[in-house]
Design a protein around this motif. Structure first.
Motif, PDB file in Angstrom:
ATOM      1  N   ASN A 170     -18.447  44.455  82.649  1.00 28.01           N
ATOM      2  CA  ASN A 170     -17.066  44.121  82.985  1.00 28.01           C
ATOM      3  C   ASN A 170     -16.724  42.766  82.377  1.00 28.01           C
ATOM      4  N   ALA A 171     -15.467  42.601  81.972  1.00 26.27           N
ATOM      5  CA  ALA A 171     -15.018  41.310  81.436  1.00 26.27           C
ATOM      6  C   ALA A 171     -14.815  40.342  82.589  1.00 26.27           C
ATOM      7  N   VAL A 172     -15.424  39.161  82.490  1.00 30.49           N
ATOM      8  CA  VAL A 172     -15.289  38.134  83.522  1.00 30.49           C
ATOM      9  C   VAL A 172     -15.027  36.801  82.836  1.00 30.49           C
ATOM     10  N   SER A 173     -14.499  35.850  83.591  1.00 27.35           N
ATOM     11  CA  SER A 173     -14.127  34.564  83.008  1.00 27.35           C
ATOM     12  C   SER A 173     -15.271  33.562  83.005  1.00 27.35           C
ATOM     13  N   ASP A 174     -16.178  33.668  83.984  1.00 26.92           N
ATOM     14  CA  ASP A 174     -17.224  32.652  84.106  1.00 26.92           C
ATOM     15  C   ASP A 174     -18.586  33.318  84.275  1.00 26.92           C
ATOM     16  N   THR A 175     -19.438  33.147  83.268  1.00 28.14           N
ATOM     17  CA  THR A 175     -20.817  33.617  83.402  1.00 28.14           C
ATOM     18  C   THR A 175     -21.802  32.490  83.143  1.00 28.14           C
ATOM     19  N   ASN A 176     -21.373  31.407  82.494  1.00 31.87           N
ATOM     20  CA  ASN A 176     -22.287  30.322  82.144  1.00 31.87           C
ATOM     21  C   ASN A 176     -22.855  29.599  83.359  1.00 31.87           C
ATOM     22  N   SER A 206     -44.812  30.086  79.621  1.00 26.72           N
ATOM     23  CA  SER A 206     -43.519  29.623  79.107  1.00 26.72           C
ATOM     24  C   SER A 206     -42.396  29.951  80.077  1.00 26.72           C
ATOM     25  N   THR A 207     -41.290  29.201  79.959  1.00 28.46           N
ATOM     26  CA  THR A 207     -40.115  29.398  80.806  1.00 28.46           C
ATOM     27  C   THR A 207     -38.853  29.299  79.964  1.00 28.46           C
ATOM     28  N   LEU A 208     -37.964  30.267  80.126  1.00 30.03           N
ATOM     29  CA  LEU A 208     -36.666  30.251  79.452  1.00 30.03           C
ATOM     30  C   LEU A 208     -35.573  30.293  80.513  1.00 30.03           C
ATOM     31  N   THR A 209     -34.655  29.324  80.445  1.00 27.85           N
ATOM     32  CA  THR A 209     -33.509  29.289  81.348  1.00 27.85           C
ATOM     33  C   THR A 209     -32.253  29.523  80.524  1.00 27.85           C
ATOM     34  N   PHE A 214     -22.537  34.401  77.920  1.00 24.91           N
ATOM     35  CA  PHE A 214     -22.048  33.253  77.148  1.00 24.91           C
ATOM     36  C   PHE A 214     -20.530  33.367  76.983  1.00 24.91           C
ATOM     37  N   ASN A 215     -19.808  32.376  77.454  1.00 26.61           N
ATOM     38  CA  ASN A 215     -18.355  32.373  77.246  1.00 26.61           C
ATOM     39  C   ASN A 215     -17.819  30.959  77.033  1.00 26.61           C
ATOM     40  N   GLN A 216     -18.662  30.101  76.442  1.00 23.14           N
ATOM     41  CA  GLN A 216     -18.226  28.754  76.094  1.00 23.14           C
ATOM     42  C   GLN A 216     -18.411  28.535  74.594  1.00 23.14           C
ATOM     43  N   ALA A 217     -18.105  27.359  74.129  1.00 25.26           N
ATOM     44  CA  ALA A 217     -18.135  27.082  72.694  1.00 25.26           C
ATOM     45  C   ALA A 217     -19.546  27.216  72.118  1.00 25.26           C
ATOM     46  N   GLN A 218     -20.560  26.908  72.926  1.00 29.14           N
ATOM     47  CA  GLN A 218     -21.936  27.018  72.471  1.00 29.14           C
ATOM     48  C   GLN A 218     -22.733  27.944  73.383  1.00 29.14           C
ATOM     49  N   ARG A 219     -23.695  28.621  72.802  1.00 30.89           N
ATOM     50  CA  ARG A 219     -24.621  29.455  73.576  1.00 30.89           C
ATOM     51  C   ARG A 219     -25.886  28.633  73.818  1.00 30.89           C
ATOM     52  N   ARG A 220     -26.046  28.115  75.016  1.00 28.94           N
ATOM     53  CA  ARG A 220     -27.124  27.165  75.302  1.00 28.94           C
ATOM     54  C   ARG A 220     -28.216  27.791  76.168  1.00 28.94           C
ATOM     55  N   VAL A 221     -29.473  27.552  75.770  1.00 30.85           N
ATOM     56  CA  VAL A 221     -30.633  27.958  76.565  1.00 30.85           C
ATOM     57  C   VAL A 221     -31.624  26.801  76.569  1.00 30.85           C
ATOM     58  N   VAL A 240     -27.833  27.145  70.781  1.00 31.61           N
ATOM     59  CA  VAL A 240     -28.537  25.873  70.934  1.00 31.61           C
ATOM     60  C   VAL A 240     -29.732  26.061  71.871  1.00 31.61           C
ATOM     61  N   VAL A 241     -30.918  25.653  71.382  1.00 29.94           N
ATOM     62  CA  VAL A 241     -32.136  25.701  72.192  1.00 29.94           C
ATOM     63  C   VAL A 241     -32.600  24.280  72.456  1.00 29.94           C
ATOM     64  N   SER A 242     -32.663  23.895  73.715  1.00 30.61           N
ATOM     65  CA  SER A 242     -33.212  22.591  74.105  1.00 30.61           C
ATOM     66  C   SER A 242     -34.648  22.806  74.562  1.00 30.61           C
ATOM     67  N   SER A 243     -35.582  22.068  73.945  1.00 22.72           N
ATOM     68  CA  SER A 243     -36.996  22.207  74.297  1.00 22.72           C
ATOM     69  C   SER A 243     -37.638  20.830  74.273  1.00 22.72           C
ATOM     70  N   GLY A 244     -37.787  20.240  75.448  1.00 25.02           N
ATOM     71  CA  GLY A 244     -38.306  18.878  75.501  1.00 25.02           C
ATOM     72  C   GLY A 244     -37.341  17.931  74.825  1.00 25.02           C
ATOM     73  N   ARG A 245     -37.837  17.183  73.865  1.00 23.96           N
ATOM     74  CA  ARG A 245     -36.994  16.201  73.173  1.00 23.96           C
ATOM     75  C   ARG A 245     -36.328  16.781  71.927  1.00 23.96           C
ATOM     76  N   GLU A 246     -36.525  18.062  71.681  1.00 24.18           N
ATOM     77  CA  GLU A 246     -35.939  18.680  70.494  1.00 24.18           C
ATOM     78  C   GLU A 246     -34.749  19.561  70.868  1.00 24.18           C
ATOM     79  N   ARG A 247     -33.757  19.558  69.980  1.00 22.59           N
ATOM     80  CA  ARG A 247     -32.606  20.441  70.151  1.00 22.59           C
ATOM     81  C   ARG A 247     -32.375  21.172  68.837  1.00 22.59           C
ATOM     82  N   ILE A 248     -32.431  22.513  68.901  1.00 22.59           N
ATOM     83  CA  ILE A 248     -32.251  23.355  67.725  1.00 22.59           C
ATOM     84  C   ILE A 248     -30.863  23.990  67.796  1.00 22.59           C
ATOM     85  N   THR A 249     -30.103  23.893  66.702  1.00 18.68           N
ATOM     86  CA  THR A 249     -28.774  24.495  66.637  1.00 18.68           C
ATOM     87  C   THR A 249     -28.722  25.478  65.473  1.00 18.68           C
ATOM     88  N   VAL A 250     -28.314  26.715  65.774  1.00 18.35           N
ATOM     89  CA  VAL A 250     -28.282  27.763  64.752  1.00 18.35           C
ATOM     90  C   VAL A 250     -27.039  28.627  64.943  1.00 18.35           C
TER      91      VAL A 250
END
Length: 387
Positions: A170-176, A206-209, A214-221, A240-250
């Motif tokens: 279903n289409a929803v406004s807030d999922t982030n 490992s853990t992924l959050t 995704f309904n914002q400008a960036q898809r962040r995990v 965007v993947v945040s992992s410790g002190r690194e941030r990967i943007t693709v």
């Protein structure tokens, strides 16, 4: 594990000095996992035959004391001729006693690189826990192929095997704001398909959050540990993947990140596409192209040309060690086999090997022993490297 006709046949071949190396390995693997009652049933007839032969023999104790010497001799013979296992006919009667006592005492496989092989340690498997946005936790390996829940327009489905899938219904406004967390224990591995179609494979420990949608400008995990990503292309919404002190943007790409908290480095290997790597501590960044890897270590961000397929081989079921430090190799094994490694015993050694991750631990260590010339001692789940 019950006695089968195949086990009985292997045991008889063992006692008649006709068993091959492969057959002996199967028989001794059975010895390690069988119930005591089943073992007694298996050896009872042969023990009775031996008792008739040695009844009243005052030298029996002396023969029993010599059993370990015979075992050692058979090991030496196996080392000299690794493809078959043959014992001298003169030992035939005493062999019956030796074989039976070995079973009763649970003396395991006396191998080529070990003094004792205990009950073999099995490889990891598909294990994970999913924590929903309401705090409810689900042990995924207990579920069949089924729908788990529907949260704010997104259905979560457990597929047969080792994958969960998030699908918009279903289409929803807030999922982030609805965050999900999937965690693999040591010895576990799992796959996730996010709502944008991105495929993620989580390595053990490992853990992924991630948001349920995704309904914002960036898809962040956020990642802790190691994961392989195949990111669905969306030019307007960077991933965007945040992992410790690194941030990967693709935008859309295939890459592997290893960012375990107990490692002193973070590595990212790019297989396809292009990624931007940012060290948030130093604010330095670089662009990766296919065949390159970024490394954050000792407060420095650097990149190099590597065989990236080796760095991501784990998600295809292989350990791929290409000039890898032995300490790093043992740490990877410790996570998959849930080991306690004595790192103080590890010499400075580089390893070249490609090994199927579904092999039992002793097989893996056998292979490493062949390539490195080292020996490994297993005590329970503790492994010590012996020069």
């Amino acid at each position: 594990m019950k006695i089968t006709p195949q086990i009985e046949a292997l045991y008889l071949r063992f006692l008649s000095n006709e068993i091959t190396e492969a057959e002996l390995n199967r028989l001794l693997d059975y010895f390690n996992v069988a119930e005591s009652a089943d073992l007694h049933t298996l050896i009872e007839a042969e023990l009775l035959d031996v008792d008739d032969e040695y009844h009243g023999n005052e030298n029996l104790d002396r023969h029993l004391n010599n059993i370990h010497h015979i075992i050692s001799a058979s090991i030496d013979a196996a080392d000299e001729k690794p493809r078959t296992v043959r014992l001298q006919p003169a030992f035939k009667s005493l062999l019956k006693i030796a074989a039976s006592i070995l079973v009763v005492l649970s003396i395991g496989y006396l191998g080529y690189t070990y003094l004792f092989k205990q009950a073999d340690i099995l490889p990891g498997r598909s294990l994970a826990t999913l924590k929903l946005s309401n705090g409810h936790e689900i042990n995924l390996d207990t579920l069949a192929n089924q729908a788990i829940a529907t949260v704010n327009g997104v259905q979560i489905t457990k597929l047969a095997g080792d994958r969960i899938v998030y699908t918009h219904v279903n289409a929803v406004s807030d999922t982030n704001s609805y965050l999900q967390t999937i965690t693999t224990p040591l010895g576990g591995k799992y796959k996730v398909t996010l709502t944008d179609g991105t495929q993620v494979v989580l390595n053990s420990g490992s853990t992924l959050t991630f948001p349920i949608g995704f309904n914002q400008a960036q898809r962040r995990v956020t990642l802790s540990g190691e994961a392989y990503f195949e990111v669905s292309k969306d030019a307007e919404h960077p991933f965007v993947v945040s992992s410790g002190r690194e941030r990967i943007t693709v935008l859309g790409t295939k890459f592997n990140i290893s960012a375990y908290p107990d490692d002193d480095f973070i590595s990212t290997a790019l297989l396809e596409g292009k990624v931007n790597c940012l060290d948030v501590n130093t604010n330095s960044n670089l662009i990766l192209h296919p065949g390159e890897a970024a490394l954050i270590q000792n407060n420095q961000l650097s990149k190099s040309t590597v065989d990236v397929s080796d760095m991501a081989a784990w998600q295809q079921g292989f350990f791929a060690f290409e000039n890898e430090e032995l300490a790093v190799v043992m740490k990877r094994l410790s996570r998959w086999y849930q080991l306690d490694v004595d790192y103080t015993s590890i010499p400075e050694k580089r390893i070249y090997a490609r090994i199927n991750m579904q092999e039992n631990l002793t097989t893996v260590l056998d292979m490493l022993s062949i390539t490195s010339g080292l020996k490994f001692k297993i005590e329970g789940r503790r492994v010590t490297v012996m020069k």
